[in-house]
Design a protein around this motif. Structure first.
Motif, PDB file in Angstrom:
ATOM      1  N   TYR A 251     -22.618   8.446 -39.057  1.00 40.78           N
ATOM      2  CA  TYR A 251     -22.574   7.165 -39.771  1.00 40.78           C
ATOM      3  C   TYR A 251     -22.398   7.400 -41.274  1.00 40.78           C
ATOM      4  O   TYR A 251     -21.497   6.827 -41.910  1.00 40.78           O
ATOM      5  CB  TYR A 251     -23.861   6.381 -39.515  1.00 40.78           C
ATOM      6  N   GLY A 252     -23.256   8.230 -41.849  1.00 40.51           N
ATOM      7  CA  GLY A 252     -23.214   8.453 -43.288  1.00 40.51           C
ATOM      8  C   GLY A 252     -21.919   9.097 -43.747  1.00 40.51           C
ATOM      9  O   GLY A 252     -21.354   8.709 -44.779  1.00 40.51           O
ATOM     10  N   LEU A 253     -21.430  10.068 -42.992  1.00 35.52           N
ATOM     11  CA  LEU A 253     -20.199  10.753 -43.372  1.00 35.52           C
ATOM     12  C   LEU A 253     -19.025   9.777 -43.420  1.00 35.52           C
ATOM     13  O   LEU A 253     -18.254   9.747 -44.392  1.00 35.52           O
ATOM     14  CB  LEU A 253     -19.904  11.878 -42.383  1.00 35.52           C
ATOM     15  N   ASN A 254     -18.891   8.971 -42.392  1.00 28.21           N
ATOM     16  CA  ASN A 254     -17.754   8.047 -42.332  1.00 28.21           C
ATOM     17  C   ASN A 254     -17.909   6.882 -43.302  1.00 28.21           C
ATOM     18  O   ASN A 254     -16.917   6.393 -43.851  1.00 28.21           O
ATOM     19  CB  ASN A 254     -17.566   7.566 -40.895  1.00 28.21           C
ATOM     20  N   LEU A 255     -19.140   6.440 -43.530  1.00 32.70           N
ATOM     21  CA  LEU A 255     -19.381   5.443 -44.561  1.00 32.70           C
ATOM     22  C   LEU A 255     -18.964   5.994 -45.925  1.00 32.70           C
ATOM     23  O   LEU A 255     -18.321   5.296 -46.726  1.00 32.70           O
ATOM     24  CB  LEU A 255     -20.859   5.046 -44.586  1.00 32.70           C
ATOM     25  N   GLY A 256     -19.330   7.243 -46.196  1.00 32.38           N
ATOM     26  CA  GLY A 256     -18.989   7.862 -47.473  1.00 32.38           C
ATOM     27  C   GLY A 256     -17.490   8.003 -47.678  1.00 32.38           C
ATOM     28  O   GLY A 256     -16.979   7.782 -48.783  1.00 32.38           O
TER      29      GLY A 256
ATOM     30  N   ASP B 297      -2.514  -0.752 -49.334  1.00 33.26           N
ATOM     31  CA  ASP B 297      -2.877  -1.419 -48.074  1.00 33.26           C
ATOM     32  C   ASP B 297      -3.278  -0.399 -47.017  1.00 33.26           C
ATOM     33  O   ASP B 297      -4.262  -0.584 -46.294  1.00 33.26           O
ATOM     34  CB  ASP B 297      -1.697  -2.246 -47.547  1.00 33.26           C
ATOM     35  N   ASP B 298      -2.512   0.674 -46.918  1.00 35.54           N
ATOM     36  CA  ASP B 298      -2.788   1.664 -45.877  1.00 35.54           C
ATOM     37  C   ASP B 298      -4.032   2.485 -46.188  1.00 35.54           C
ATOM     38  O   ASP B 298      -4.721   2.953 -45.272  1.00 35.54           O
ATOM     39  CB  ASP B 298      -1.574   2.581 -45.683  1.00 35.54           C
ATOM     40  N   THR B 299      -4.335   2.676 -47.463  1.00 33.05           N
ATOM     41  CA  THR B 299      -5.592   3.348 -47.818  1.00 33.05           C
ATOM     42  C   THR B 299      -6.783   2.505 -47.380  1.00 33.05           C
ATOM     43  O   THR B 299      -7.766   3.019 -46.833  1.00 33.05           O
ATOM     44  CB  THR B 299      -5.655   3.625 -49.331  1.00 33.05           C
ATOM     45  N   ILE B 300      -6.690   1.182 -47.589  1.00 37.27           N
ATOM     46  CA  ILE B 300      -7.748   0.288 -47.131  1.00 37.27           C
ATOM     47  C   ILE B 300      -7.836   0.306 -45.609  1.00 37.27           C
ATOM     48  O   ILE B 300      -8.939   0.283 -45.039  1.00 37.27           O
ATOM     49  CB  ILE B 300      -7.508  -1.140 -47.648  1.00 37.27           C
ATOM     50  N   GLU B 301      -6.705   0.349 -44.940  1.00 31.59           N
ATOM     51  CA  GLU B 301      -6.731   0.384 -43.476  1.00 31.59           C
ATOM     52  C   GLU B 301      -7.402   1.661 -42.980  1.00 31.59           C
ATOM     53  O   GLU B 301      -8.142   1.648 -41.994  1.00 31.59           O
ATOM     54  CB  GLU B 301      -5.309   0.287 -42.910  1.00 31.59           C
ATOM     55  N   ARG B 302      -7.178   2.758 -43.665  1.00 27.80           N
ATOM     56  CA  ARG B 302      -7.873   3.994 -43.295  1.00 27.80           C
ATOM     57  C   ARG B 302      -9.376   3.851 -43.549  1.00 27.80           C
ATOM     58  O   ARG B 302     -10.197   4.335 -42.775  1.00 27.80           O
ATOM     59  CB  ARG B 302      -7.300   5.177 -44.075  1.00 27.80           C
ATOM     60  N   ALA B 303      -9.745   3.191 -44.642  1.00 26.30           N
ATOM     61  CA  ALA B 303     -11.165   2.945 -44.916  1.00 26.30           C
ATOM     62  C   ALA B 303     -11.787   2.133 -43.792  1.00 26.30           C
ATOM     63  O   ALA B 303     -12.914   2.400 -43.356  1.00 26.30           O
ATOM     64  CB  ALA B 303     -11.337   2.236 -46.252  1.00 26.30           C
ATOM     65  N   ARG B 304     -11.057   1.123 -43.312  1.00 26.74           N
ATOM     66  CA  ARG B 304     -11.561   0.334 -42.187  1.00 26.74           C
ATOM     67  C   ARG B 304     -11.735   1.199 -40.943  1.00 26.74           C
ATOM     68  O   ARG B 304     -12.682   1.019 -40.169  1.00 26.74           O
ATOM     69  CB  ARG B 304     -10.605  -0.822 -41.889  1.00 26.74           C
ATOM     70  N   HIS B 305     -10.811   2.130 -40.736  1.00 31.42           N
ATOM     71  CA  HIS B 305     -10.900   3.037 -39.586  1.00 31.42           C
ATOM     72  C   HIS B 305     -12.203   3.839 -39.636  1.00 31.42           C
ATOM     73  O   HIS B 305     -12.939   3.914 -38.650  1.00 31.42           O
ATOM     74  CB  HIS B 305      -9.692   3.980 -39.579  1.00 31.42           C
ATOM     75  N   TYR B 306     -12.478   4.431 -40.792  1.00 33.78           N
ATOM     76  CA  TYR B 306     -13.722   5.205 -40.924  1.00 33.78           C
ATOM     77  C   TYR B 306     -14.942   4.292 -40.848  1.00 33.78           C
ATOM     78  O   TYR B 306     -16.002   4.704 -40.342  1.00 33.78           O
ATOM     79  CB  TYR B 306     -13.705   6.011 -42.223  1.00 33.78           C
ATOM     80  N   GLY B 307     -14.794   3.077 -41.328  1.00 29.33           N
ATOM     81  CA  GLY B 307     -15.887   2.116 -41.205  1.00 29.33           C
ATOM     82  C   GLY B 307     -16.212   1.806 -39.764  1.00 29.33           C
ATOM     83  O   GLY B 307     -17.386   1.688 -39.386  1.00 29.33           O
ATOM     84  N   ARG B 308     -15.185   1.690 -38.921  1.00 25.49           N
ATOM     85  CA  ARG B 308     -15.427   1.427 -37.499  1.00 25.49           C
ATOM     86  C   ARG B 308     -16.158   2.595 -36.843  1.00 25.49           C
ATOM     87  O   ARG B 308     -17.049   2.397 -35.997  1.00 25.49           O
ATOM     88  CB  ARG B 308     -14.093   1.145 -36.788  1.00 25.49           C
ATOM     89  N   ILE B 309     -15.798   3.817 -37.214  1.00 28.98           N
ATOM     90  CA  ILE B 309     -16.499   4.994 -36.671  1.00 28.98           C
ATOM     91  C   ILE B 309     -17.964   4.962 -37.090  1.00 28.98           C
ATOM     92  O   ILE B 309     -18.869   5.255 -36.286  1.00 28.98           O
ATOM     93  CB  ILE B 309     -15.827   6.293 -37.157  1.00 28.98           C
ATOM     94  N   ALA B 310     -18.210   4.588 -38.353  1.00 29.70           N
ATOM     95  CA  ALA B 310     -19.591   4.520 -38.848  1.00 29.70           C
ATOM     96  C   ALA B 310     -20.399   3.500 -38.052  1.00 29.70           C
ATOM     97  O   ALA B 310     -21.531   3.787 -37.629  1.00 29.70           O
ATOM     98  CB  ALA B 310     -19.596   4.166 -40.338  1.00 29.70           C
ATOM     99  N   ARG B 311     -19.832   2.331 -37.825  1.00 29.52           N
ATOM    100  CA  ARG B 311     -20.546   1.300 -37.059  1.00 29.52           C
ATOM    101  C   ARG B 311     -20.848   1.780 -35.647  1.00 29.52           C
ATOM    102  O   ARG B 311     -21.958   1.605 -35.134  1.00 29.52           O
ATOM    103  CB  ARG B 311     -19.719   0.016 -36.998  1.00 29.52           C
TER     104      ARG B 311
END
Length: 344
Positions: free
Chosen positions: A219-224, A303-317
């Motif tokens: 969680y912490g790694l992907n949130l970071g 846009d794609d950088t944000i989409e990657r951030a969302r991807h890591y956010g989903r892993i964190a959740r």
């Protein structure tokens, strides 16, 4: 000139409120504990050498969200811990973070952080580096006082990883040939490692099974990672007030962040010549920052950088799925929304 990137995606305007509530919920849950953490920090900043508490208090008092220590506090409570060891360990996490900020500002030659003059701008590089070393030493004293080899292992490993990330970043500095994978390795080490350790310590102090420690570390790694990727975008699209530094500083410093990596990879040779001139040679002219934004829009790099951030956010959740529902878990889940949506 700045580019406004739509960070709301499919959840629309309601996501903005959810993000704010995510941070507010975490702050409310940790209010009493974070007060104790701040008191511990003030006690441990004391030194008979006047410059140390003076300089250290400047950056600590600058604010910040205390997100990393709050991760330790919330993770410990979510894991059922009811003692007080997590207070000292959260202070330890904040000392590590503050020490890295002092060192980073020296390396980056920054003169503004969180809207205030940096310590190195006020007291010079030597004092900032040495006080950063002092804070690192204080953090290790707190680890030893806790008495847990497991905790010592988690936080000392994170400290070493952060240092490796900082050196790795130097190796890729101003290198437009940097790959996305290489950049993510820097982010994982330099930024996300402390998020991961802060969370894992919460399970360790509660003596929870390894599976729960691993889940909180994930969680912490992907949130970071998500947090840093959004920072990359904000440098090209947020106001100085939102950032706590000048918009475009990454570009002017020649920093290779993910929007740059994507724009470079997707660009024509003439565009790559532009990136090499401005970021490798640091030969920048009036209008170059605006042109950089145009290229990022053209190639959808922001846009794609944000989409990657969302991807890591989903892993964190998803990593929190093994924990029982409760206020701490809900706040940690919603914190991901804050990390991605902040500033917009």
């Amino acid at each position: 000139m700045a580019v406004v990137v739509n960070l709301e995606g499919e959840r629309g305007r309601s996501a903005r409120g959810t993000a704010k509530n995510g941070l507010d919920a975490l702050v409310a849950l940790c209010a009493e504990d974070i007060k104790a953490v701040n008191e511990a920090i003030l006690r441990r900043m004391h030194s008979s050498v006047p410059l140390i508490p003076q300089l250290a208090s400047h950056i600590v008092a600058a604010g910040g969200k205390r997100m990393r220590p709050m991760l330790t506090l919330a993770a410990a409570r979510m894991c059922g811990y009811r003692g007080d060891r997590h207070i000292q360990l959260a202070a330890c996490v904040e000392f590590i973070h503050t020490a890295t900020l002092l060192h980073d500002d020296v390396v980056d030659e920054s003169d503004l952080r969180r809207g205030r003059a940096t310590a190195n701008a006020l007291w010079g590089n030597k004092a900032s580096v040495l006080v950063g070393d002092f804070l690192f030493s204080r953090s290790f004293q707190l680890m030893v006082e806790d008495g847990s080899l497991a905790v010592l292992g988690i936080l000392s490993t994170a400290s070493a990883t952060i240092a490796e990330g900082e050196v790795l970043q130097l190796a890729t500095a101003n290198d437009t040939e940097t790959s996305e994978q290489a950049y993510l390795e820097v982010v994982s080490a330099k930024t996300a490692a402390l998020f991961a350790a802060a969370c894992r310590v919460g399970a360790a102090v509660a003596d929870r099974p390894k599976a729960e420690e691993d889940a909180l570390e994930t969680y912490g790694l992907n949130l970071g990672i998500a947090f840093q990727l959004v920072d990359d975008v904000l440098d090209y699209g947020a106001s100085s007030a939102d950032m706590g530094k000048n918009s475009g500083d990454d570009f002017r410093d020649g920093k290779i962040t993910l929007p740059v990596v994507l724009s470079f990879l997707r660009g024509e040779e003439s565009e790559r010549v532009f990136w090499r001139r401005t970021l490798e040679d640091l030969d920048q002219k009036e209008g170059d920052f605006a042109h950089a934004l145009e290229l990022m829009r053209k190639h959808k790099a922001l846009d794609d950088t944000i989409e990657r951030a969302r991807h890591y956010g989903r892993i964190a959740r998803d990593a929190l799925g093994i924990f029982a529902d409760g206020p701490e878990k809900r706040a940690l889940v919603e914190l991901v929304d804050f990390a991605i949506q902040r500033g917009y």
